[in-house]
Design a protein around this motif. Structure first.
Motif, PDB file in Angstrom:
ATOM      1  N   VAL A   9      18.333 -33.279 -30.400  1.00  0.00           N
ATOM      2  CA  VAL A   9      18.694 -34.631 -30.021  1.00  0.00           C
ATOM      3  C   VAL A   9      20.023 -34.581 -29.292  1.00  0.00           C
ATOM      4  CG1 VAL A   9      19.296 -36.915 -30.867  1.00  0.00           C
ATOM      5  CG2 VAL A   9      17.475 -35.624 -31.983  1.00  0.00           C
ATOM      6  N   GLY A  10      20.090 -35.208 -28.107  1.00  0.00           N
ATOM      7  CA  GLY A  10      21.333 -35.158 -27.343  1.00  0.00           C
ATOM      8  C   GLY A  10      21.392 -36.271 -26.326  1.00  0.00           C
ATOM      9  N   ALA A  11      22.131 -36.041 -25.233  1.00  0.00           N
ATOM     10  CA  ALA A  11      22.323 -37.063 -24.212  1.00  0.00           C
ATOM     11  C   ALA A  11      21.045 -37.386 -23.456  1.00  0.00           C
ATOM     12  CB  ALA A  11      23.398 -36.607 -23.226  1.00  0.00           C
ATOM     13  N   ASP A  12      20.039 -36.543 -23.618  1.00  0.00           N
ATOM     14  CA  ASP A  12      18.753 -36.777 -22.951  1.00  0.00           C
ATOM     15  C   ASP A  12      17.804 -37.626 -23.770  1.00  0.00           C
ATOM     16  OD1 ASP A  12      18.341 -34.967 -24.959  1.00  0.00           O
ATOM     17  OD2 ASP A  12      17.280 -33.489 -23.743  1.00  0.00           O
ATOM     18  N   THR A  13      18.255 -38.126 -24.924  1.00  0.00           N
ATOM     19  CA  THR A  13      17.368 -38.774 -25.887  1.00  0.00           C
ATOM     20  C   THR A  13      17.832 -40.189 -26.205  1.00  0.00           C
ATOM     21  OG1 THR A  13      16.885 -36.633 -26.897  1.00  0.00           O
ATOM     22  CG2 THR A  13      16.368 -38.583 -28.199  1.00  0.00           C
ATOM     23  N   ALA A  14      16.876 -41.111 -26.305  1.00  0.00           N
ATOM     24  CA  ALA A  14      17.137 -42.470 -26.785  1.00  0.00           C
ATOM     25  C   ALA A  14      16.089 -42.803 -27.825  1.00  0.00           C
ATOM     26  CB  ALA A  14      17.064 -43.468 -25.628  1.00  0.00           C
ATOM     27  N   GLN A  15      16.448 -43.604 -28.827  1.00  0.00           N
ATOM     28  CA  GLN A  15      15.459 -44.020 -29.812  1.00  0.00           C
ATOM     29  C   GLN A  15      15.835 -45.359 -30.419  1.00  0.00           C
ATOM     30  OE1 GLN A  15      15.621 -40.687 -32.666  1.00  0.00           O
ATOM     31  NE2 GLN A  15      16.387 -42.143 -34.179  1.00  0.00           N
ATOM     32  N   TRP A  16      14.812 -46.076 -30.891  1.00  0.00           N
ATOM     33  CA  TRP A  16      15.018 -47.382 -31.514  1.00  0.00           C
ATOM     34  C   TRP A  16      13.784 -47.710 -32.348  1.00  0.00           C
ATOM     35  CZ3 TRP A  16      14.297 -46.483 -26.343  1.00  0.00           C
ATOM     36  CH2 TRP A  16      13.120 -46.971 -25.751  1.00  0.00           C
ATOM     37  N   ASP A  17      13.920 -48.696 -33.222  1.00  0.00           N
ATOM     38  CA  ASP A  17      12.814 -49.113 -34.082  1.00  0.00           C
ATOM     39  C   ASP A  17      11.876 -50.038 -33.318  1.00  0.00           C
ATOM     40  OD1 ASP A  17      13.929 -47.719 -36.182  1.00  0.00           O
ATOM     41  OD2 ASP A  17      14.933 -49.471 -37.034  1.00  0.00           O
ATOM     42  N   VAL A  18      10.577 -49.840 -33.512  1.00  0.00           N
ATOM     43  CA  VAL A  18       9.584 -50.713 -32.899  1.00  0.00           C
ATOM     44  C   VAL A  18       8.282 -50.589 -33.685  1.00  0.00           C
ATOM     45  CG1 VAL A  18       8.694 -48.978 -31.269  1.00  0.00           C
ATOM     46  CG2 VAL A  18       8.538 -51.404 -30.693  1.00  0.00           C
ATOM     47  N   LEU A  25      12.468 -41.321 -26.911  1.00  0.00           N
ATOM     48  CA  LEU A  25      12.303 -40.951 -25.518  1.00  0.00           C
ATOM     49  C   LEU A  25      13.191 -39.760 -25.210  1.00  0.00           C
ATOM     50  CD1 LEU A  25      11.488 -41.805 -22.494  1.00  0.00           C
ATOM     51  CD2 LEU A  25      13.695 -42.970 -22.499  1.00  0.00           C
ATOM     52  N   VAL A  26      12.646 -38.737 -24.572  1.00  0.00           N
ATOM     53  CA  VAL A  26      13.419 -37.571 -24.141  1.00  0.00           C
ATOM     54  C   VAL A  26      13.089 -37.310 -22.682  1.00  0.00           C
ATOM     55  CG1 VAL A  26      14.049 -35.180 -24.624  1.00  0.00           C
ATOM     56  CG2 VAL A  26      13.144 -36.610 -26.461  1.00  0.00           C
ATOM     57  N   VAL A  27      14.114 -37.087 -21.861  1.00  0.00           N
ATOM     58  CA  VAL A  27      13.913 -36.811 -20.439  1.00  0.00           C
ATOM     59  C   VAL A  27      14.562 -35.480 -20.072  1.00  0.00           C
ATOM     60  CG1 VAL A  27      13.694 -39.210 -19.703  1.00  0.00           C
ATOM     61  CG2 VAL A  27      15.964 -38.199 -19.884  1.00  0.00           C
ATOM     62  N   THR A  28      14.030 -34.822 -19.052  1.00  0.00           N
ATOM     63  CA  THR A  28      14.614 -33.559 -18.612  1.00  0.00           C
ATOM     64  C   THR A  28      15.864 -33.777 -17.773  1.00  0.00           C
ATOM     65  OG1 THR A  28      13.091 -33.535 -16.724  1.00  0.00           O
ATOM     66  CG2 THR A  28      12.420 -32.312 -18.699  1.00  0.00           C
ATOM     67  N   ARG A  33      17.942 -41.221 -18.294  1.00  0.00           N
ATOM     68  CA  ARG A  33      17.573 -41.669 -19.636  1.00  0.00           C
ATOM     69  C   ARG A  33      17.566 -43.188 -19.773  1.00  0.00           C
ATOM     70  NH1 ARG A  33      21.737 -41.081 -24.454  1.00  0.00           N
ATOM     71  NH2 ARG A  33      22.580 -42.756 -23.170  1.00  0.00           N
ATOM     72  N   ASP A  34      18.628 -43.863 -19.362  1.00  0.00           N
ATOM     73  CA  ASP A  34      18.722 -45.304 -19.590  1.00  0.00           C
ATOM     74  C   ASP A  34      17.660 -46.067 -18.809  1.00  0.00           C
ATOM     75  OD1 ASP A  34      20.828 -44.798 -21.265  1.00  0.00           O
ATOM     76  OD2 ASP A  34      22.382 -45.401 -19.836  1.00  0.00           O
ATOM     77  N   ARG A  35      17.427 -45.656 -17.557  1.00  0.00           N
ATOM     78  CA  ARG A  35      16.381 -46.316 -16.775  1.00  0.00           C
ATOM     79  C   ARG A  35      15.009 -46.049 -17.403  1.00  0.00           C
ATOM     80  NH1 ARG A  35      14.031 -50.235 -14.800  1.00  0.00           N
ATOM     81  NH2 ARG A  35      12.863 -49.974 -12.847  1.00  0.00           N
ATOM     82  N   ALA A  36      14.799 -44.829 -17.879  1.00  0.00           N
ATOM     83  CA  ALA A  36      13.530 -44.510 -18.536  1.00  0.00           C
ATOM     84  C   ALA A  36      13.340 -45.354 -19.792  1.00  0.00           C
ATOM     85  CB  ALA A  36      13.476 -43.024 -18.874  1.00  0.00           C
ATOM     86  N   ALA A  37      14.424 -45.549 -20.548  1.00  0.00           N
ATOM     87  CA  ALA A  37      14.334 -46.368 -21.754  1.00  0.00           C
ATOM     88  C   ALA A  37      13.966 -47.802 -21.413  1.00  0.00           C
ATOM     89  CB  ALA A  37      15.650 -46.322 -22.526  1.00  0.00           C
ATOM     90  N   ASP A  38      14.500 -48.330 -20.306  1.00  0.00           N
ATOM     91  CA  ASP A  38      14.137 -49.685 -19.880  1.00  0.00           C
ATOM     92  C   ASP A  38      12.648 -49.780 -19.554  1.00  0.00           C
ATOM     93  OD1 ASP A  38      16.753 -50.547 -20.146  1.00  0.00           O
ATOM     94  OD2 ASP A  38      17.235 -50.315 -18.013  1.00  0.00           O
TER      95      ASP A  38
END
Length: 304
Positions: A9-18, A25-28, A33-38
């Protein structure tokens, strides 16, 4: 929720409850990352509005209140229902989207985050027996018989993971892994050595770390997660359509690898329902089955 986590888990990862679980979410490319999370949040919101059984304003609730009349639905709901009916057809009805009434009768009539840890009553409610063949989908025209409650929980999360991963990779040009609880989809280029995934149901259960190649998917179905109490019993959310009751706990978890999360989830859920027949179903499929006594059975070239 099965603890199926990407490492590290690092700067390439975002997570939340749903949806009573965790979206991860993990991106290369960490800059994406932030746009992918949106994009992932937007996809999940659209799926929820289309097919949530727990939202009175969802599109699927409107259809189920339609009194058996054919109703033209959105292309998204048509895709989600079509996937559920395909899963039912492919599994001989072991994965059946018409088990919504059976789940309500068992007490699963609200979002799981509000249900977990509670003991629900045993009031008698009568629903039609599950039968996916009673549902008709012609293009975007959907007909649900009067009294039938659709529950797409066995497939919609997997479809959402597949859709979101593909959309993110195509729009942002990055490799991506989308995990929604035990449903994992990937798209675009994988990291060097593949996507590393820790597969474990609960702390203390057998664990293994596998590597998924680019475009691969993984689904884990569990009889230990999403459980709740009824007087005198503990029940779980995977219903055997033949009985309207939770599937027998022959397996604690079943994990399946495939090249779509929908396919992986269809097989893992069907294996839980099939019980003792699961090894025959999965003999040629990369899969990992864990028994209630925590014995592990690996089949079909389970990845390492």
């Amino acid at each position: 929720m099965p603890l199926v986590e990407t490492l590290p888990v690092g700067a390439d990862t975002a997570q939340w409850d749903v949806w009573g679980t965790v979206a991860r979410l993990v991106v290369t490319d960490p800059a994406r990352r932030d746009r992918a999370a949106d994009l992932l949040r937007t996809e999940l919101a659209a799926v929820d509005a289309a097919c949530s059984r727990f939202r009175p304003d969802s599109e699927i609730r409107d259809v189920c209140r339609g009194g058996g009349r054919p109703i033209v639905v959105s292309s998204l709901l048509a895709e989600l229902v079509g996937a559920a009916l395909d899963a039912a057809r492919q599994t001989g009805g072991a994965v059946d989207p018409t088990v919504g009434g059976a789940l309500c009768a068992l007490g699963y009539d609200r979002d799981f985050a509000r249900l977990a840890g509670r003991v629900v009553g045993t009031g008698v409610r009568v629903f039609p027996a599950p039968d996916w063949r009673s549902v008709r989908l012609l293009g975007r025209e959907l007909t649900v018989p009067h009294g039938v409650l659709l529950d797409l929980g066995a497939t919609a999360k997997a479809v959402a993971a597949d859709r979101a991963a593909t959309r993110i990779a195509e729009r942002l040009g990055t490799g991506v892994l989308v995990a929604l609880g035990g449903d994992i989809a990937t798209a675009g280029p994988a990291p060097d050595g593949g996507w590393q995934v820790l597969v474990q149901d609960r702390s203390g259960d057998p664990a293994c770390t596998i590597r998924l190649p680019a475009g691969a998917a993984l689904a884990t179905s569990s009889t230990a997660g999403r459980t709740w109490g009824r007087p005198g019993e503990l029940v779980h959310h995977i219903v055997d359509p033949a009985t309207g009751r939770p599937a027998a706990r022959v397996w604690r978890t079943v994990s399946v690898a495939a090249f779509s999360c929908l396919r992986a989830n269809t097989l893992s859920t069907a294996a839980i329902v099939r019980g003792h027949d699961a090894p025959a179903l999965l003999r040629d499929v990369p899969s990992r089955l864990v028994s209630p006594s925590l014995e592990v059975v690996e089949l079909g070239g389970w990845p390492r």
